[in-house]
Design a protein around this motif. Structure first.
Motif, mmCIF file in Angstrom:
data_model
loop_
_atom_site.group_PDB
_atom_site.id
_atom_site.type_symbol
_atom_site.label_atom_id
_atom_site.label_comp_id
_atom_site.label_asym_id
_atom_site.label_seq_id
_atom_site.Cartn_x
_atom_site.Cartn_y
_atom_site.Cartn_z
ATOM 1 N N LEU A 276 60.367 25.064 85.977
ATOM 2 C CA LEU A 276 61.629 25.617 85.469
ATOM 3 C C LEU A 276 62.119 26.714 86.401
ATOM 4 O O LEU A 276 61.330 27.295 87.165
ATOM 5 C CB LEU A 276 61.432 26.178 84.056
ATOM 6 N N PRO A 277 63.406 27.045 86.343
ATOM 7 C CA PRO A 277 63.939 28.109 87.193
ATOM 8 C C PRO A 277 63.290 29.455 86.885
ATOM 9 O O PRO A 277 62.880 29.722 85.751
ATOM 10 C CB PRO A 277 65.430 28.124 86.839
ATOM 11 N N HIS A 278 63.237 30.301 87.917
ATOM 12 C CA HIS A 278 62.732 31.656 87.739
ATOM 13 C C HIS A 278 63.724 32.473 86.910
ATOM 14 O O HIS A 278 63.331 33.278 86.063
ATOM 15 C CB HIS A 278 62.504 32.313 89.098
ATOM 16 N N HIS A 279 65.013 32.272 87.163
ATOM 17 C CA HIS A 279 66.098 32.848 86.351
ATOM 18 C C HIS A 279 67.108 31.750 86.063
ATOM 19 O O HIS A 279 67.348 30.875 86.905
ATOM 20 C CB HIS A 279 66.798 34.006 87.070
ATOM 21 N N TYR A 280 67.726 31.826 84.891
ATOM 22 C CA TYR A 280 68.674 30.777 84.474
ATOM 23 C C TYR A 280 69.651 31.395 83.483
ATOM 24 O O TYR A 280 69.251 31.875 82.424
ATOM 25 C CB TYR A 280 67.913 29.621 83.827
ATOM 26 N N TYR A 281 70.947 31.411 83.847
ATOM 27 C CA TYR A 281 71.986 31.937 82.969
ATOM 28 C C TYR A 281 73.137 30.940 82.899
ATOM 29 O O TYR A 281 73.441 30.253 83.889
ATOM 30 C CB TYR A 281 72.514 33.281 83.477
ATOM 31 N N ARG A 282 73.783 30.886 81.737
ATOM 32 C CA ARG A 282 74.870 29.918 81.559
ATOM 33 C C ARG A 282 76.064 30.555 80.871
ATOM 34 O O ARG A 282 75.926 31.246 79.869
ATOM 35 C CB ARG A 282 74.394 28.710 80.723
ATOM 36 N N TYR A 283 77.254 30.274 81.435
ATOM 37 C CA TYR A 283 78.520 30.620 80.791
ATOM 38 C C TYR A 283 79.220 29.297 80.473
ATOM 39 O O TYR A 283 79.812 28.663 81.348
ATOM 40 C CB TYR A 283 79.382 31.489 81.708
ATOM 41 N N LEU A 284 79.094 28.847 79.235
ATOM 42 C CA LEU A 284 79.606 27.549 78.800
ATOM 43 C C LEU A 284 79.075 26.432 79.687
ATOM 44 O O LEU A 284 77.918 26.065 79.585
ATOM 45 C CB LEU A 284 81.135 27.563 78.735
ATOM 46 N N ASP A 285 79.895 25.899 80.600
ATOM 47 C CA ASP A 285 79.448 24.778 81.428
ATOM 48 C C ASP A 285 79.120 25.200 82.854
ATOM 49 O O ASP A 285 78.875 24.348 83.710
ATOM 50 C CB ASP A 285 80.498 23.672 81.441
ATOM 51 N N ASP A 286 79.116 26.501 83.127
ATOM 52 C CA ASP A 286 78.776 27.022 84.454
ATOM 53 C C ASP A 286 77.407 27.692 84.397
ATOM 54 O O ASP A 286 77.185 28.582 83.569
ATOM 55 C CB ASP A 286 79.830 28.020 84.937
ATOM 56 N N ILE A 287 76.520 27.289 85.301
ATOM 57 C CA ILE A 287 75.123 27.721 85.261
ATOM 58 C C ILE A 287 74.739 28.344 86.598
ATOM 59 O O ILE A 287 75.134 27.853 87.668
ATOM 60 C CB ILE A 287 74.200 26.528 84.941
ATOM 61 N N TRP A 288 73.987 29.433 86.530
ATOM 62 C CA TRP A 288 73.483 30.115 87.726
ATOM 63 C C TRP A 288 71.982 30.291 87.586
ATOM 64 O O TRP A 288 71.483 30.547 86.482
ATOM 65 C CB TRP A 288 74.146 31.478 87.865
ATOM 66 N N GLY A 289 71.268 30.156 88.697
ATOM 67 C CA GLY A 289 69.836 30.342 88.600
ATOM 68 C C GLY A 289 69.155 30.618 89.926
ATOM 69 O O GLY A 289 69.762 30.539 91.004
ATOM 70 N N ILE A 290 67.881 30.943 89.833
ATOM 71 C CA ILE A 290 66.998 31.168 90.976
ATOM 72 C C ILE A 290 65.842 30.178 90.886
ATOM 73 O O ILE A 290 65.200 30.054 89.845
ATOM 74 C CB ILE A 290 66.445 32.613 90.974
ATOM 75 N N TRP A 291 65.587 29.477 91.987
ATOM 76 C CA TRP A 291 64.503 28.489 92.025
ATOM 77 C C TRP A 291 63.446 28.961 93.018
ATOM 78 O O TRP A 291 63.744 29.181 94.195
ATOM 79 C CB TRP A 291 65.050 27.126 92.439
ATOM 80 N N ASP A 292 62.222 29.121 92.540
ATOM 81 C CA ASP A 292 61.152 29.619 93.392
ATOM 82 C C ASP A 292 60.057 28.576 93.616
ATOM 83 O O ASP A 292 58.912 28.925 93.937
ATOM 84 C CB ASP A 292 60.558 30.910 92.824
ATOM 85 N N HIS A 293 60.433 27.301 93.447
ATOM 86 C CA HIS A 293 59.523 26.204 93.747
ATOM 87 C C HIS A 293 60.104 25.421 94.925
ATOM 88 O O HIS A 293 61.044 25.869 95.576
ATOM 89 C CB HIS A 293 59.324 25.311 92.531
ATOM 90 N N SER A 294 59.558 24.255 95.198
ATOM 91 C CA SER A 294 60.016 23.480 96.358
ATOM 92 C C SER A 294 61.368 22.809 96.087
ATOM 93 O O SER A 294 61.774 22.619 94.935
ATOM 94 C CB SER A 294 58.987 22.410 96.711
ATOM 95 N N GLN A 295 62.039 22.419 97.177
ATOM 96 C CA GLN A 295 63.300 21.695 97.067
ATOM 97 C C GLN A 295 63.095 20.359 96.350
ATOM 98 O O GLN A 295 63.922 19.946 95.539
ATOM 99 C CB GLN A 295 63.895 21.455 98.455
ATOM 100 N N GLN A 296 61.996 19.693 96.642
ATOM 101 C CA GLN A 296 61.710 18.414 95.987
ATOM 102 C C GLN A 296 61.547 18.596 94.483
ATOM 103 O O GLN A 296 62.020 17.760 93.690
ATOM 104 C CB GLN A 296 60.446 17.796 96.583
ATOM 105 N N GLU A 297 60.878 19.670 94.081
ATOM 106 C CA GLU A 297 60.714 19.933 92.650
ATOM 107 C C GLU A 297 62.051 20.263 91.998
ATOM 108 O O GLU A 297 62.281 19.933 90.824
ATOM 109 C CB GLU A 297 59.709 21.071 92.452
ATOM 110 N N PHE A 298 62.955 20.887 92.748
ATOM 111 C CA PHE A 298 64.303 21.143 92.214
ATOM 112 C C PHE A 298 65.039 19.831 91.990
ATOM 113 O O PHE A 298 65.734 19.664 90.979
ATOM 114 C CB PHE A 298 65.095 22.042 93.158
ATOM 115 N N GLU A 299 64.903 18.898 92.927
ATOM 116 C CA GLU A 299 65.558 17.595 92.768
ATOM 117 C C GLU A 299 65.020 16.864 91.542
ATOM 118 O O GLU A 299 65.764 16.190 90.828
ATOM 119 C CB GLU A 299 65.357 16.751 94.026
ATOM 120 N N THR A 300 63.733 17.004 91.288
ATOM 121 C CA THR A 300 63.145 16.399 90.088
ATOM 122 C C THR A 300 63.704 17.048 88.831
ATOM 123 O O THR A 300 64.037 16.363 87.854
ATOM 124 C CB THR A 300 61.611 16.545 90.107
ATOM 125 N N PHE A 301 63.796 18.364 88.855
ATOM 126 C CA PHE A 301 64.388 19.114 87.738
ATOM 127 C C PHE A 301 65.819 18.642 87.477
ATOM 128 O O PHE A 301 66.207 18.366 86.330
ATOM 129 C CB PHE A 301 64.355 20.605 88.083
#
Length: 407
Positions: A276-301
């Motif tokens: 899961l993301p290290h940080h994850y915030y959402r404003y309705l349908d707009d989402i911001w986050g920080i990913w501290d794992h690999s790029q491949q794991e982000f693609e899986t997410f």
């Protein structure tokens, strides 16, 4: 005794005449842009063509021979009467919800998305439009207010909730970011219209159960909500249509309803994810986050999110150093290797006209409460002399001494 106003119009007679002339033109359509505060003048046949292009999507709309909103009136009256008899409303509230005026049909229109790349426009001179349905004066307009009264407080109870840009800034300022992480933003494609009604209603029922309130008429609210979602017919260009999926912009409860649905969507989707993301915030349908794992794991997410509900599709942007989100650009500044804190500056879309209400303009004083103080504070704090000049132009607004956004 009333006294005549001493204010004079800040428009010249020629400007007033031009505005009146434009308002009576039948060959053009004038609408605000979907984003950026611009005013867009469109050729009416092309505007109608873009509206009909969207209305021909049978996944969301069906054409009606006659309107059906009048059939909803007795159902609303029956539910309101029951609420009155059970003591959930007093007489004045019930009268307000039922209304005395003859309701009008809802009206369909679009807001042009001029911020979209021109090569994606459906025709060379007509941008795509964000569909909106004006609910004002409809048979369920006041019912939508009633539903929103109960849904809105519940829509803020999830961990990823962001109230606005200012709230986002305050949260981000406090966060420490892992050095090797990257930033991402996600955008839900056409969220309002892609919420399947059974799933949306179930999300509301679930949050009612999670936060019980004996004074809240849950079943009546669910009945009224279902009525508002399934009988959302409207008029366009002399024809009547029914929205068969989702809810349209214009319903008072739509933001809270979408927020609650997305909160449940997140909870159930995240339960499938090993990372899961290290940080994850959402404003309705707009989402911001920080990913501290690999790029491949982000693609899986991302793949898990895009396959969780068939109607909800996510678009992503990632970057090691900087990302735009809401009215901000969030980036790793020169001090990041030491502090592990992100810097922020104001972000404007290319189509933004920077149109804010001047404090000397000819408007009622209460109107000025709508000035974007957050934007002015950003400008003041991050843009130096330009920001200070802008702040002075709008009535001497300056940055709070406790709000230091400058890098």
């Amino acid at each position: 005794m009333t006294h005549p106003s001493t204010l004079t119009s800040n428009l010249t007679p020629q400007e007033i005449e031009a505005l009146e002339d434009l308002s009576h033109r039948e060959d053009i359509v004038i609408k605000p842009a979907d984003k950026g505060s611009a005013i867009v003048v469109m050729d009416k046949p092309q505007y109608v063509q873009e509206c009909l292009r969207q209305l021909q999507n049978t996944d969301f709309y069906t054409k009606l021979a006659v309107p059906i909103f009048t059939d909803s009136i007795p159902r609303i009256q029956q539910t309101v009467q029951k609420l009155l008899e059970e003591g959930n409303l007093h007489k004045k509230q019930a009268d307000y919800l039922i209304g005395e005026q003859i309701p009008r049909s809802r009206r369909f229109y679009i807001l042009p998305k001029i911020h979209k790349p021109r090569d994606t426009w459906p025709t060379p001179n007509m941008p795509p439009g964000r569909l909106t349905v004006s609910d004002c004066g409809s048979e369920s307009y006041r019912i939508a207010e009633f539903i929103d009264f109960y849904l809105n407080p519940l829509s803020t109870k999830h961990k990823s909730y962001i109230k606005d840009t200012y709230d986002f800034v305050e949260k981000i300022k406090k966060e420490q970011i892992p050095p090797q992480s990257f930033l991402f933003s996600l955008d839900v494609d056409s969220l309002y219209t892609n919420i399947e009604t059974p799933l949306g209603l179930q999300a509301i029922r679930n949050i009612f159960n999670k936060h019980p309130d004996p004074s809240r008429p849950d079943e009546a609210l669910l009945n009224l909500l279902e009525l508002s979602l399934t009988c959302n017919d409207f008029e366009f260009h002399g024809e009547y249509y029914l929205q068969t999926k989702g809810t349209a912009m214009g319903k008072k409860f739509a933001p809270a309803y979408a927020n609650i649905y997305m909160a449940q969507w997140e909870e159930t989707a995240f339960s499938k994810c090993s990372r899961l993301p290290h940080h994850y915030y959402r404003y309705l349908d707009d989402i911001w986050g920080i990913w501290d794992h690999s790029q491949q794991e982000f693609e899986t997410f991302l793949q898990i999110l895009n396959t969780h509900h068939k109607s909800i599709k996510i678009k992503s942007v990632t970057n090691d150093q900087t990302i735009d989100f809401l009215d901000t650009t969030v980036f790793k500044g020169p001090n990041f290797p030491v502090t592990h804190h992100l810097d922020l500056k104001v972000f404007f879309k290319e189509t933004d006209t920077h149109a804010l209400l001047h404090y000397r303009s000819h408007h009622p004083r209460h109107t000025f409460r709508g000035i974007d103080y957050v934007g002015l504070v950003f400008a003041f704090a991050t843009e130096g002399r330009v920001g200070r000049s802008l702040a002075r132009s709008f009535g001497g607004v300056s940055a709070s001494p406790n709000l230091n956004l400058a890098s």
